[in-house]
Motif scaffolding. Structure first.
Motif, PDB file in Angstrom:
ATOM      1  N   ARG A  63       8.837  -4.659  -2.566  1.00 20.92           N
ATOM      2  CA  ARG A  63       8.797  -3.946  -1.526  1.00 20.92           C
ATOM      3  C   ARG A  63       7.275  -3.446  -0.883  1.00 20.92           C
ATOM      4  NH1 ARG A  63      12.104   0.876  -3.479  1.00 20.92           N
ATOM      5  NH2 ARG A  63      11.159   0.512  -5.539  1.00 20.92           N
ATOM      6  N   GLY A  64       7.273  -3.076   0.386  1.00 22.90           N
ATOM      7  CA  GLY A  64       5.996  -2.563   0.795  1.00 22.90           C
ATOM      8  C   GLY A  64       5.574  -1.625   0.553  1.00 22.90           C
ATOM      9  N   LEU A  65       4.222  -1.074   0.791  1.00 18.96           N
ATOM     10  CA  LEU A  65       3.746   0.178   0.746  1.00 18.96           C
ATOM     11  C   LEU A  65       4.342   1.325   1.666  1.00 18.96           C
ATOM     12  CD1 LEU A  65       1.622   2.082  -0.768  1.00 18.96           C
ATOM     13  CD2 LEU A  65       0.001   1.199   0.768  1.00 18.96           C
ATOM     14  N   VAL A 108      -6.233   0.742  -0.938  1.00 16.30           N
ATOM     15  CA  VAL A 108      -5.987  -0.766  -0.776  1.00 16.30           C
ATOM     16  C   VAL A 108      -7.292  -1.549  -0.705  1.00 16.30           C
ATOM     17  CG1 VAL A 108      -5.302  -2.162   1.221  1.00 16.30           C
ATOM     18  CG2 VAL A 108      -3.923  -0.154   0.496  1.00 16.30           C
ATOM     19  N   GLU A 164      -5.104   6.428   1.037  1.00 20.01           N
ATOM     20  CA  GLU A 164      -4.506   5.185   1.083  1.00 20.01           C
ATOM     21  C   GLU A 164      -5.188   4.162   1.237  1.00 20.01           C
ATOM     22  OE1 GLU A 164      -0.496   4.438   2.751  1.00 20.01           O
ATOM     23  OE2 GLU A 164      -0.024   6.045   1.028  1.00 20.01           O
ATOM     24  N   SER A 208      -0.981 -14.131  -1.278  1.00 18.34           N
ATOM     25  CA  SER A 208       0.163 -13.387  -1.765  1.00 18.34           C
ATOM     26  C   SER A 208       1.227 -14.507  -2.048  1.00 18.34           C
ATOM     27  CB  SER A 208       0.627 -12.506  -1.128  1.00 18.34           C
ATOM     28  OG  SER A 208       1.856 -11.873  -1.299  1.00 18.34           O
ATOM     29  N   ASP A 236      -1.743  -4.064  -0.002  1.00 21.39           N
ATOM     30  CA  ASP A 236      -1.021  -2.939   0.685  1.00 21.39           C
ATOM     31  C   ASP A 236       0.429  -2.871   0.271  1.00 21.39           C
ATOM     32  OD1 ASP A 236      -1.021  -5.216   2.168  1.00 21.39           O
ATOM     33  OD2 ASP A 236      -0.297  -4.422   3.938  1.00 21.39           O
ATOM     34  N   GLN A 237       0.834  -4.156  -0.037  1.00 19.37           N
ATOM     35  CA  GLN A 237       2.325  -4.306  -0.720  1.00 19.37           C
ATOM     36  C   GLN A 237       1.961  -4.084  -2.178  1.00 19.37           C
ATOM     37  OE1 GLN A 237       4.341  -7.990  -0.137  1.00 19.37           O
ATOM     38  NE2 GLN A 237       3.851  -7.823   2.110  1.00 19.37           N
ATOM     39  N   ARG A 238       1.346  -4.563  -2.701  1.00 14.33           N
ATOM     40  CA  ARG A 238       1.115  -4.484  -4.286  1.00 14.33           C
ATOM     41  C   ARG A 238       0.739  -3.158  -4.845  1.00 14.33           C
ATOM     42  NH1 ARG A 238       2.160  -8.742  -7.602  1.00 14.33           N
ATOM     43  NH2 ARG A 238       3.533 -10.192  -6.506  1.00 14.33           N
ATOM     44  N   ALA A 239       0.332  -2.293  -4.205  1.00 17.85           N
ATOM     45  CA  ALA A 239       0.082  -0.800  -4.678  1.00 17.85           C
ATOM     46  C   ALA A 239       1.365  -0.262  -4.669  1.00 17.85           C
ATOM     47  CB  ALA A 239      -0.464  -0.252  -3.305  1.00 17.85           C
ATOM     48  N   PRO A 286      -3.943  -9.878  -4.289  1.00 15.36           N
ATOM     49  CA  PRO A 286      -3.492 -10.341  -2.773  1.00 15.36           C
ATOM     50  C   PRO A 286      -2.543  -9.317  -2.462  1.00 15.36           C
ATOM     51  CG  PRO A 286      -2.597 -11.587  -4.676  1.00 15.36           C
ATOM     52  CD  PRO A 286      -3.556 -10.675  -5.267  1.00 15.36           C
ATOM     53  N   ALA A 287      -2.449  -9.291  -0.970  1.00 19.46           N
ATOM     54  CA  ALA A 287      -1.610  -8.539  -0.099  1.00 19.46           C
ATOM     55  C   ALA A 287      -1.632  -6.775  -0.829  1.00 19.46           C
ATOM     56  CB  ALA A 287      -0.017  -9.078  -0.315  1.00 19.46           C
ATOM     57  N   VAL A 295      -7.269 -14.167  -2.211  1.00 21.28           N
ATOM     58  CA  VAL A 295      -6.265 -14.889  -2.959  1.00 21.28           C
ATOM     59  C   VAL A 295      -4.770 -14.720  -2.271  1.00 21.28           C
ATOM     60  CG1 VAL A 295      -5.003 -14.828  -5.095  1.00 21.28           C
ATOM     61  CG2 VAL A 295      -7.376 -14.415  -4.959  1.00 21.28           C
TER      62      VAL A 295
END
Ligand SMILES: Nc1ncnc2c1ncn2[C@@H]1O[C@H](COP(=O)(O)OP(=O)(O)OP(=O)(O)O)[C@@H](O)[C@H]1O
Ligand SMILES: Nc1ncnc2c1ncn2[C@@H]1O[C@H](COP(=O)(O)OP(=O)(O)OP(=O)(O)O)[C@@H](O)[C@H]1O
Ligand SMILES: [Mg+2]
Ligand SMILES: [Mg+2]
Lengths: 318, 327
Positions: free
Chosen positions: B16-18, A127, A123, B278, A139-142, A136-137, B276
């Motif tokens: 939502r987060g990972l 990331v 994982e 978020s 870990d969230q966007r995954a 951007p971000a 970039v």
């Protein structure tokens, strides 16, 4: 020996020829730009390298594709599986069409890593890869599904997927069309950096001639299923010979240059199957000779490493 | 005459987060955007990939529900209209989509796709009138009329994009939101389509909200330009002036990164450092400050307002507001 050597490739759809005798070669560590009229057969040529065209309707009607010395067109399905990803990998023109819409993007990158670099399929690596293409971000966007990403972000995910397998040849079909200039520059830096580190060759298909000028060593120009001009990039862009290439370059709008209208070619792009008999560009060509309508020109050298499919030699551009 | 007026438009999406248990947050895709488009005016919209351009365009044509703000089209607030009241107005604003692959019905021929729009809005009485109109539209966008009988998968990306444009033109709208309409086209066909859009603008007074990553095309076609960053407009003004003397540090970096056929003409590329940001977690203060080459202490805490810096020009930057003559 070039890494990719396409010789006299011919592809039909049904009974209609769409790629008609294309020859291209790319050395390891090099970038070849492929430009040309929309619909002239760039993507079909590119797809045939990894045998990604559905057959039927597509049919291989002649020629050879040597990839790392191996004939691709006669490979078994096992052989194909072993080259896809590891040897040749793709970034497509339409990212939306090639990402799986019902799977989270992180899972898609993870799967590609599992397939090609199992020891690194974690994982954290996912990331890292997403961050590497400027998501951007990450870990969230995954956790996002493709439709939750902007067009340009989908494109960057595609690029992360394509690079995950560390291919020897990257076929990049309009890789940065959906991106703004700063992200485009960043992505091209990334691709060129991978190229420097691994010797990856790049086939860059694009309409952006400025981008070609920046990154490609050589350029080939296609029109109606054929290569009409091929030369070192700087040379082709500053001293184009083929009237189609010259028209293309004239049509490029530039910031800070006022023009009432953009110069466009008269007439329509000919549809495959209805290509003119002589030179395919003759009906739209400002410098056509009477003979052009009947005798198809061959691809002839005009200077070292510079070949042109046109008998007319225009004066040099100052 | 004002055709479209956008007031403080906001569009937020939940994310939502990972990790399990991560706190849900919101992506502020469009976060307080205001502008107007006059009848017959072409307004360009540029900005970083993911900054909210498509979302803004989709909100304007009512394909996505705004979280807040007003969209006033031909004097009526579209956000206040129900579906019934909206239907007859829909013909007046059309959208050409970024991804031509997903915007055409794969089971319909190009001709059927275009004719469908004509039928839906009762714009051609007979089958033969429809056919003639479809062929005219195909020719207008530089395609062979024979394309009418082919299916989307039989076209190249650029050809599909032109079918999308023909379909939008079919219903004679007052405003077309064009989302990257020419980026899939080769530069010669692009020139044809840009010239066509320009003709339609002049002949029929058509207005455009023209979303593009190609600043040279925007400069050529548009009268005005909006530059977005992270859901907000950071600079606006006459397209020519903004492209030739950008004020906002983001706009300057963007223009410096445009690859040119004539490399000698361009200055140094300004490389933006840092990640970039978020849109789910925008930085405090000016959203551009973490990557801005000229940021100061104040930029990290205080968000700059969009301020007038010169005639018809607005910039959201603490540095620029204090020195309107910045290069
Ligand atoms: N499945 C298919 N069936 C029939 N014709 C097809 C099919 N796929 C592609 N073609 C045709 O083959 C030709 C070449 O298409 P290709 O996608 O290679 O063009 P391209 O050069 O990549 O264009 P663009 O720059 O617009 O992407 C086009 O005229 C297209 O209409
Ligand atoms: N349905 C959705 N759910 C969640 N987030 C979304 C959704 N649609 C868009 N977003 C997010 O909103 C932001 C803006 O996206 P948008 O597509 O408007 O960007 P854009 O400026 O058009 O980018 P590009 O130039 O890459 O097309 C992005 O962060 C995107 O991921
Ligand atoms: Mg293509
Ligand atoms: Mg978009």
């Amino acid at each position: 020996m070039p890494l990719l050597d396409i010789q006299d490739l011919r592809i039909d759809f049904g009974t209609t020829r769409v790629v008609d005798g294309v020859s291209l070669a790319i050395d390891e560590g090099q970038t070849l730009g492929l430009v040309g009229e929309s619909g002239c057969g760039k993507s079909v040529t590119a797809l045939s390298i990894g045998r990604l065209l559905a057959t039927p309707p597509a049919r291989h009607a002649g020629g050879r594709i040597l990839l790392g010395g191996q004939e691709v067109l006669t490979l078994s399905s096992d052989g194909l599986r072993s080259i896809r990803g590891r040897v040749v990998s793709y970034i497509f023109q339409e990212p939306g069409a090639s990402l799986n819409p019902v799977r989270r993007i992180g899972a898609q990158v993870l799967e590609s890593l599992r397939l090609h670099a199992p020891s690194r399929a974690t994982e954290a690596e996912v990331v890292r890869r997403l961050a590497g293409v400027g998501i951007p971000a990450p870990d969230q966007r995954a956790r996002d599904y493709p439709h939750q990403l902007s067009g340009g972000m989908q494109q960057r995910v595609m690029i992360a997927l394509a690079l995950a397998s560390e291919p020897r040849l990257l076929v990049a079909d309009e890789p940065t069309t959906a991106l703004d200039a700063t992200v485009q520059a960043q992505i091209m830096d990334l691709l060129l950096d991978v190229q420097r580190r691994t010797g990856m060759a790049i086939l860059l298909i694009t309409h952006n001639l400025g981008l070609v000028a920046d990154v490609a060593r050589r350029v080939a120009v296609m029109y109606a299923g054929q290569i009409v001009e091929e030369a070192p990039a700087r040379h082709l862009l500053s001293q184009p010979v083929h009237p189609y290439t010259r028209a293309l370059i004239r049509s490029v709008p530039e910031i800070g240059v006022d023009r009432e209208r953009l110069p466009a070619l008269p007439g329509q792009v000919p549809v495959p199957g209805r290509w003119p008999a002589g030179c395919r560009f003759a009906p739209r060509c400002p410098s056509a000779l009477a003979s052009c309508a009947t005798s198809p020109p061959g691809l002839e050298p005009v200077a070292p490493g510079h070949r042109v499919r046109c008998p007319v030699r225009p004066p040099a551009i100052p | 005459m004002t055709l479209l007026e956008i007031q403080n438009l906001r569009v937020h999406f939940p994310v939502r987060g990972l990790r399990i248990g991560a706190i849900p947050s919101t992506v502020k895709a469009v976060d307080g955007v205001s502008f107007t488009v006059a009848a017959g005016e072409a307004v360009g919209l540029v900005g970083e990939s993911g900054c909210g351009k498509t979302t803004l365009g989709r909100a304007v044509v009512r394909l996505v529900e705004p979280t807040g703000g007003r969209i006033i089209f031909e004097g009526r607030d579209l956000t206040a209209l129900g579906p019934g009241a909206l239907r007859p107005l829909r013909r007046r604003f059309q959208m050409v989509f970024q991804d031509p692959f997903h915007s055409l019905d794969p089971r319909m021929t190009a001709g059927q796709s275009i004719a469908e729009a004509l039928v839906a809005h009762r714009l051609a009485a007979t089958a033969s009138a429809r056919r003639a109109r479809v062929e005219d539209l195909l020719r207008d966008v530089g395609l062979d009329p024979e394309a009418a009988d082919r299916f989307p998968h039989q076209f190249s990306g650029g050809q599909r994009q032109r079918i999308g444009i023909a379909r939008a033109l079919a219903v004679e709208p007052g405003l077309i939101v064009c989302d990257e309409p020419v980026s899939a086209l080769d530069v010669s066909v692009q020139a044809q389509v840009v010239n066509l859009l320009q003709d339609l603008q002049r002949r029929r007074g058509l207005a455009y909200l023209f979303i593009s990553h190609d600043l040279a095309v925007v400069e050529h076609l548009c009268q005005r330009l909006l530059v977005m960053y992270l859901g907000r407009v950071v600079e606006s003004g006459p397209a020519r002036e903004v492209c030739r003397s950008p004020s906002h540090p983001y706009t300057r970096a963007l223009l410096s990164a445009v690859p040119s056929l004539r490399p000698s003409t361009g200055g140094e590329r300004i490389r933006l450092e840092g990640d970039v940001p978020s849109p789910a977690d925008p930085p405090p203060g000016c959203p551009f400050h973490p990557r801005c080459p000229v940021a100061e202490a104040r930029c990290r805490t205080e968000s700059p307002e969009l301020r007038r810096t010169a005639d018809r020009r607005e910039v959201a930057c603490h540095q620029v507001a204090s020195s309107p003559q910045a290069p």
